[in-house]
Scaffold this motif. Sequence first.
Motif, PDB file in Angstrom:
ATOM      1  N   GLU A  58      19.302   7.054  23.301  1.00  0.00           N
ATOM      2  CA  GLU A  58      19.221   8.408  22.201  1.00  0.00           C
ATOM      3  C   GLU A  58      18.098   8.208  21.425  1.00  0.00           C
ATOM      4  O   GLU A  58      17.517   9.166  21.080  1.00  0.00           O
ATOM      5  CB  GLU A  58      20.217   8.172  21.123  1.00  0.00           C
ATOM      6  N   HIS A  59      17.138   7.106  21.720  1.00  0.00           N
ATOM      7  CA  HIS A  59      15.873   6.997  21.064  1.00  0.00           C
ATOM      8  C   HIS A  59      14.713   7.205  22.171  1.00  0.00           C
ATOM      9  O   HIS A  59      13.338   6.831  21.872  1.00  0.00           O
ATOM     10  CB  HIS A  59      15.578   5.723  20.428  1.00  0.00           C
ATOM     11  N   ILE A  60      15.023   7.676  23.266  1.00  0.00           N
ATOM     12  CA  ILE A  60      13.910   8.010  24.398  1.00  0.00           C
ATOM     13  C   ILE A  60      13.948   9.215  24.735  1.00  0.00           C
ATOM     14  O   ILE A  60      14.824   9.935  25.069  1.00  0.00           O
ATOM     15  CB  ILE A  60      14.416   7.048  25.462  1.00  0.00           C
ATOM     16  N   LEU A  61      12.599   9.761  25.123  1.00  0.00           N
ATOM     17  CA  LEU A  61      12.402  11.041  25.670  1.00  0.00           C
ATOM     18  C   LEU A  61      11.378  10.970  26.773  1.00  0.00           C
ATOM     19  O   LEU A  61      10.412   9.920  26.517  1.00  0.00           O
ATOM     20  CB  LEU A  61      11.708  12.165  24.731  1.00  0.00           C
ATOM     21  N   LEU A  62      11.469  11.451  27.824  1.00  0.00           N
ATOM     22  CA  LEU A  62      10.394  11.271  28.959  1.00  0.00           C
ATOM     23  C   LEU A  62       9.762  12.440  29.000  1.00  0.00           C
ATOM     24  O   LEU A  62      10.365  13.821  29.088  1.00  0.00           O
ATOM     25  CB  LEU A  62      11.379  11.039  30.267  1.00  0.00           C
ATOM     26  N   GLY A  63       8.433  12.304  29.359  1.00  0.00           N
ATOM     27  CA  GLY A  63       7.665  13.760  29.580  1.00  0.00           C
ATOM     28  C   GLY A  63       7.052  13.566  30.935  1.00  0.00           C
ATOM     29  O   GLY A  63       6.823  12.295  31.703  1.00  0.00           O
ATOM     30  N   ASN A  64       6.585  14.761  31.515  1.00  0.00           N
ATOM     31  CA  ASN A  64       5.556  14.752  32.597  1.00  0.00           C
ATOM     32  C   ASN A  64       4.095  14.192  32.219  1.00  0.00           C
ATOM     33  O   ASN A  64       3.323  14.827  31.956  1.00  0.00           O
ATOM     34  CB  ASN A  64       5.401  16.235  33.016  1.00  0.00           C
ATOM     35  N   GLY A  65       4.070  12.767  32.332  1.00  0.00           N
ATOM     36  CA  GLY A  65       2.959  12.026  31.734  1.00  0.00           C
ATOM     37  C   GLY A  65       3.134  12.116  30.168  1.00  0.00           C
ATOM     38  O   GLY A  65       3.705  12.635  29.308  1.00  0.00           O
ATOM     39  N   SER A  66       2.163  11.143  29.500  1.00  0.00           N
ATOM     40  CA  SER A  66       2.361  11.062  28.246  1.00  0.00           C
ATOM     41  C   SER A  66       1.836  12.261  27.510  1.00  0.00           C
ATOM     42  O   SER A  66       1.915  12.722  26.498  1.00  0.00           O
ATOM     43  CB  SER A  66       1.544   9.797  27.661  1.00  0.00           C
ATOM     44  N   ASP A  67       0.849  12.892  28.522  1.00  0.00           N
ATOM     45  CA  ASP A  67       0.150  14.147  27.615  1.00  0.00           C
ATOM     46  C   ASP A  67       1.311  15.132  27.469  1.00  0.00           C
ATOM     47  O   ASP A  67       1.127  15.762  26.353  1.00  0.00           O
ATOM     48  CB  ASP A  67      -0.731  14.825  28.660  1.00  0.00           C
ATOM     49  N   GLU A  68       2.247  15.253  28.099  1.00  0.00           N
ATOM     50  CA  GLU A  68       3.223  16.176  27.746  1.00  0.00           C
ATOM     51  C   GLU A  68       4.053  15.828  26.612  1.00  0.00           C
ATOM     52  O   GLU A  68       4.350  16.661  25.815  1.00  0.00           O
ATOM     53  CB  GLU A  68       4.514  16.474  28.784  1.00  0.00           C
ATOM     54  N   VAL A  69       4.256  14.505  26.481  1.00  0.00           N
ATOM     55  CA  VAL A  69       4.823  13.993  25.110  1.00  0.00           C
ATOM     56  C   VAL A  69       4.080  14.288  24.033  1.00  0.00           C
ATOM     57  O   VAL A  69       4.547  14.790  22.823  1.00  0.00           O
ATOM     58  CB  VAL A  69       5.005  12.445  25.334  1.00  0.00           C
ATOM     59  N   LEU A  70       2.768  14.183  24.061  1.00  0.00           N
ATOM     60  CA  LEU A  70       1.814  14.412  22.904  1.00  0.00           C
ATOM     61  C   LEU A  70       1.924  15.691  22.503  1.00  0.00           C
ATOM     62  O   LEU A  70       1.843  16.351  21.335  1.00  0.00           O
ATOM     63  CB  LEU A  70       0.526  13.802  23.247  1.00  0.00           C
ATOM     64  N   ASP A  71       1.650  16.826  23.582  1.00  0.00           N
ATOM     65  CA  ASP A  71       1.734  18.231  23.380  1.00  0.00           C
ATOM     66  C   ASP A  71       3.263  18.705  22.770  1.00  0.00           C
ATOM     67  O   ASP A  71       3.053  19.391  21.691  1.00  0.00           O
ATOM     68  CB  ASP A  71       1.591  18.804  24.682  1.00  0.00           C
ATOM     69  N   LEU A  72       4.162  18.037  22.891  1.00  0.00           N
ATOM     70  CA  LEU A  72       5.526  18.420  22.526  1.00  0.00           C
ATOM     71  C   LEU A  72       5.504  17.971  20.880  1.00  0.00           C
ATOM     72  O   LEU A  72       5.903  18.593  20.154  1.00  0.00           O
ATOM     73  CB  LEU A  72       6.665  17.816  23.489  1.00  0.00           C
ATOM     74  N   LEU A  73       4.908  16.742  20.751  1.00  0.00           N
ATOM     75  CA  LEU A  73       4.975  16.291  19.365  1.00  0.00           C
ATOM     76  C   LEU A  73       3.937  17.400  18.476  1.00  0.00           C
ATOM     77  O   LEU A  73       4.495  17.701  17.061  1.00  0.00           O
ATOM     78  CB  LEU A  73       4.436  15.059  19.335  1.00  0.00           C
ATOM     79  N   ILE A  74       2.834  17.836  18.885  1.00  0.00           N
ATOM     80  CA  ILE A  74       2.006  18.663  18.206  1.00  0.00           C
ATOM     81  C   ILE A  74       2.946  19.968  18.044  1.00  0.00           C
ATOM     82  O   ILE A  74       2.979  20.433  16.805  1.00  0.00           O
ATOM     83  CB  ILE A  74       0.737  18.804  18.919  1.00  0.00           C
TER      84      ILE A  74
END
Length: 345
Positions: A69-85
């Motif tokens: 429940e504390h994990i999200l996966l992204g298409n590379g870390s760049d997608e994760v960082l983009d989602l956070l912004i």
Amino acid sequence: MTIQNLIRPSIKALKPYSSARDEFKGGTENLIFLDANENPFENGVNRYPDPKQGKLKALISQIKDVPTEHILLGNGSDEVLDLLIRMFCEPNKDNILILPPTYGMYEVLANVNAVETIKINLSEETFQPKTAAVLAAANANSKLLFLCSPNNPSGNSFEASSIEFLLKNFKGIVIIDEAYIDFSKEESWLSRLSEFPNLVVTQTLSKAFGMAGIRLGMCFASEEIIATLNKIKPPYNINELTQAKAIEGLSEMALINLQIACLLDEREDLIKALEEVYFIKKVYPSDANFVMVKVDDANKRYQQLIENGIVIRNRTTQPLCENCLRLTVGTKEENQRLVENFKRL
């Protein structure tokens, strides 16, 4: 400060897209799927992948000791960082804080999302955060603080006391980018997720795990943050081939750990050899799988290596990195060839 107060109002009000695989909650045995407009002819990839990446997350949860429940996966870390912004920063209003020299995509992603970037350089020579300056630069619209530790390109880890101070005093989300944490002697901040609601940790399979080609980034945060990120991520952002290859790779942890140990040995040997090269003025300490060195003329030495068939990274244009080159730790044979070329120049 609460997480809900930091999230963009439009994101809080957003009703997420519900895919066919989200709506059907049952198993997959002996069922005929006519719900997602897929091609029915089986070829291994004709069906949509699991949008929640259940099997892969369960394996990552076991390895990282973090609940799914504390994990999200992204298409590379760049997608994760983009989602956070996109989750926290209102375009043309909010800002992020970065500490150069650092990973260049933080600023690029902010620019793409029309979010201002405030830069506070790391301290000279030690490349540590200037915590007082960071807090002084922040304002009411500062939503995210990016800390790259171990840092790229300097290679050092940030002092734990500095990170903890920022976590306790920055009035926004602190994102610790741990792309190189598996090469560090420092402990990951994953073990302290429960202490800090505003802590987000990102990691990747691209470095120590040797799977840069599949593009898989990992985000670890509170259940509240992960739930909101799941609302805004594309429904099938991790394809079937990536999920399968990641599961295959992560099932070989003994081999991965052996490779990490080998690279750490090679890093130490490489540092010792580089210290004997006459035009290298300084070899910086490293907690990553690369070493940054200061040379007499970075542009000249970079071009000379290119002419000898070796590609490195010239970082001389980055803040505090004048005449600095970044060298990835390769195999023993590659490192030997690098050093031999350096000594011949």
